[in-house]
Design an enzyme around this catalytic site. Sequence first.
Site, mmCIF file in Angstrom:
data_model
loop_
_atom_site.group_PDB
_atom_site.id
_atom_site.type_symbol
_atom_site.label_atom_id
_atom_site.label_comp_id
_atom_site.label_asym_id
_atom_site.label_seq_id
_atom_site.Cartn_x
_atom_site.Cartn_y
_atom_site.Cartn_z
ATOM 1 N N ARG A 34 -38.838 6.073 66.845
ATOM 2 C CA ARG A 34 -38.773 7.537 66.896
ATOM 3 C C ARG A 34 -40.157 8.169 67.039
ATOM 4 N NH1 ARG A 34 -37.914 10.536 61.618
ATOM 5 N NH2 ARG A 34 -39.343 9.637 60.090
ATOM 6 N N THR A 57 -51.705 3.980 59.345
ATOM 7 C CA THR A 57 -50.845 3.650 60.477
ATOM 8 C C THR A 57 -51.432 4.173 61.790
ATOM 9 O OG1 THR A 57 -48.927 3.755 59.041
ATOM 10 C CG2 THR A 57 -48.508 3.908 61.404
ATOM 11 N N LYS A 97 -52.141 -0.481 60.154
ATOM 12 C CA LYS A 97 -50.762 -0.869 60.487
ATOM 13 C C LYS A 97 -50.522 -0.410 61.916
ATOM 14 C CE LYS A 97 -46.173 0.127 58.709
ATOM 15 N NZ LYS A 97 -45.323 -0.258 57.593
ATOM 16 N N LYS A 129 -48.504 0.109 65.135
ATOM 17 C CA LYS A 129 -47.118 0.217 65.584
ATOM 18 C C LYS A 129 -46.989 -0.344 66.991
ATOM 19 C CE LYS A 129 -45.168 2.366 62.082
ATOM 20 N NZ LYS A 129 -44.064 1.747 61.322
ATOM 21 N N ASP A 134 -46.445 -3.807 63.192
ATOM 22 C CA ASP A 134 -45.078 -3.385 62.863
ATOM 23 C C ASP A 134 -44.329 -3.061 64.157
ATOM 24 O OD1 ASP A 134 -42.736 -2.469 61.821
ATOM 25 O OD2 ASP A 134 -43.604 -0.858 60.619
ATOM 26 N N GLU A 190 -44.462 -7.078 60.798
ATOM 27 C CA GLU A 190 -43.379 -6.404 60.074
ATOM 28 C C GLU A 190 -42.190 -6.187 61.003
ATOM 29 O OE1 GLU A 190 -44.938 -3.054 58.013
ATOM 30 O OE2 GLU A 190 -42.995 -2.121 57.689
ATOM 31 N N ASP A 198 -38.748 -5.318 56.735
ATOM 32 C CA ASP A 198 -38.695 -3.899 56.353
ATOM 33 C C ASP A 198 -37.247 -3.421 56.488
ATOM 34 O OD1 ASP A 198 -39.037 -1.252 55.833
ATOM 35 O OD2 ASP A 198 -40.330 -0.784 57.528
ATOM 36 N N LYS A 200 -39.290 0.090 49.925
ATOM 37 C CA LYS A 200 -39.410 1.548 50.086
ATOM 38 C C LYS A 200 -38.353 2.204 49.213
ATOM 39 C CE LYS A 200 -40.965 1.574 54.886
ATOM 40 N NZ LYS A 200 -40.420 1.594 56.258
ATOM 41 N N CYS A 212 -43.652 3.464 52.665
ATOM 42 C CA CYS A 212 -43.049 4.804 52.609
ATOM 43 C C CYS A 212 -42.474 5.116 53.984
ATOM 44 C CB CYS A 212 -44.081 5.850 52.224
ATOM 45 S SG CYS A 212 -45.438 6.048 53.396
ATOM 46 N N ASP A 258 -48.739 0.483 51.752
ATOM 47 C CA ASP A 258 -48.655 1.310 52.964
ATOM 48 C C ASP A 258 -48.087 2.669 52.538
ATOM 49 O OD1 ASP A 258 -48.387 2.263 55.603
ATOM 50 O OD2 ASP A 258 -46.348 1.469 55.732
ATOM 51 N N ASP A 274 -49.379 5.880 53.390
ATOM 52 C CA ASP A 274 -50.241 6.827 54.090
ATOM 53 C C ASP A 274 -49.525 8.093 54.559
ATOM 54 O OD1 ASP A 274 -48.680 5.584 55.990
ATOM 55 O OD2 ASP A 274 -50.290 5.285 57.439
HETATM 56 C C1 LIG Z 1 -45.486 5.983 57.307
HETATM 57 C C2 LIG Z 1 -45.520 4.492 57.112
HETATM 58 N N1 LIG Z 1 -46.829 3.979 57.293
HETATM 59 C C3 LIG Z 1 -44.563 3.792 58.043
HETATM 60 O O1 LIG Z 1 -44.953 3.351 59.085
HETATM 61 N N2 LIG Z 1 -43.280 3.729 57.630
HETATM 62 C C4 LIG Z 1 -42.192 3.193 58.374
HETATM 63 C C5 LIG Z 1 -41.627 4.065 59.430
HETATM 64 C C6 LIG Z 1 -41.121 5.303 58.786
HETATM 65 C C7 LIG Z 1 -40.546 6.395 59.609
HETATM 66 O O2 LIG Z 1 -40.139 6.218 60.739
HETATM 67 O O3 LIG Z 1 -40.468 7.471 58.968
HETATM 68 C C8 LIG Z 1 -42.223 1.737 58.679
HETATM 69 O O4 LIG Z 1 -41.577 1.283 59.584
HETATM 70 O O5 LIG Z 1 -42.879 0.992 57.961
HETATM 71 MG MG MG Z 2 -41.931 -0.848 59.006
#
Ligand SMILES: C[C@H](N)C(=O)N[C@@H](CCC(=O)O)C(=O)O
Ligand code: MG
Length: 365
Positions: free
Chosen positions: A24, A135, A160, A162, A190, A218, A243, A267, A295, A321, A323
């Site tokens: 997303r 992140t 982290k 993405k 992740d 992750e 996760d 989480k 989170c 994590d 942040d």
């Molecule tokens: C915010 C945190 N660092 C994070 O990446 N959390 C999630 C994704 C959360 C979201 O889409 O609100 C994760 O996948 O670890």
């Molecule tokens: Mg994750």
Amino acid sequence: MKIRAIQLGMLRAPLKTPFITALRRVDQVEDVVVMVHTDSGHVGYGGAPATAAITGDTHGSIIDAIRHYIAPPLIGQDIADLNHLVDLIQGAMERNTSAKAAVDIAIHDLWGQLHGAPLYQLLGGGRPVLTTDMTISVDGIDKMVADAVAAVERSFDALKIKLGKDTGQDIDRVKAIHAAVAGRARLRLDANQGWTAKQAVHVLQTLEAAGIEPELVEQPVQARDLAGMRYVAERVRTPVMADESVFGPIDVIELIRLRAADIINIKLMKAGGIAHALKIADIAALHGAACMIGCMLESSLGVAAAAHVAVARSRVITRVDLDGPLLCQADPVDGGIGFDGPTLSITDAPGLGIRGIRGLERLDE
Ligand SMILES: C[C@H](N)C(=O)N[C@@H](CCC(=O)O)C(=O)O
Ligand SMILES: [Mg+2]
């Protein structure tokens, strides 16, 4: 101290830059806020973001679940009976973990206030200081490298990254970030379920062969694909962290039994709150599995609660994590936790130490 009323509100906090994952893209934090009022005049705060792509929860479903299922049985109950309150919250309905988490957090806040101590002390104590990663949203390579370098310059020593959009580009993204920050930051990858098991093995083996050793990867594959998680874990040196595959304590038992991951990302929004997050940590500790506290994209309401859990279970929760609030232009929550770069500190006020929320929009029935 008896529960008199449960009120809801909305908190909104625009982000500094869009948060983009394989699942997303978001421009602001939007938490449903729970305020539990007692006959003694105390207020317990909790909150939950709507992460429909992960938990299935929307703002509407969170509000409806709290109003019509979770809150009614709690009215008149004594905050001292914490275990009973947790049973009422968890037993109120199936799933709806974000709604349960928001109320569970507020109840734990009040329980701390009842005993006049910060929550982490009542949960077992610890040093109330954590170090979070930062992140880096998935984006063009130049933007990700610039964001990574900026984070390292702000003293973050764990990033982290993405990924999960396109395997070829993902390999290039990690190589470029590694080249820019090597030796200055650990890389946590992740994929947010974006790869197949074979793609994940290809990405990770390619990186490993290039001399890049990520600290962990992750959720490389779809949440329900535990066989895929195990397939990856058996073929790469990089530790695999679950996760989206792990919500509550039962999921952890299954994951450990199948040896489908090395690390568990706890989480509160998946676990349904503090009580079940503690159970996950304790189960993992018994089996020698490590945990991260994570989170959603959320304010410091939920992140403060997660921080108390992490401090009280610091022997098993070895990675942080948290942040979410740092990604906001400004965090509207007064009290609770504070940040200095990657260092997160918990106040020593009773409960969660939340004093109030600026710009809170009240939701009336
Ligand atoms: C915010 C945190 N660092 C994070 O990446 N959390 C999630 C994704 C959360 C979201 O889409 O609100 C994760 O996948 O670890
Ligand atoms: Mg994750």
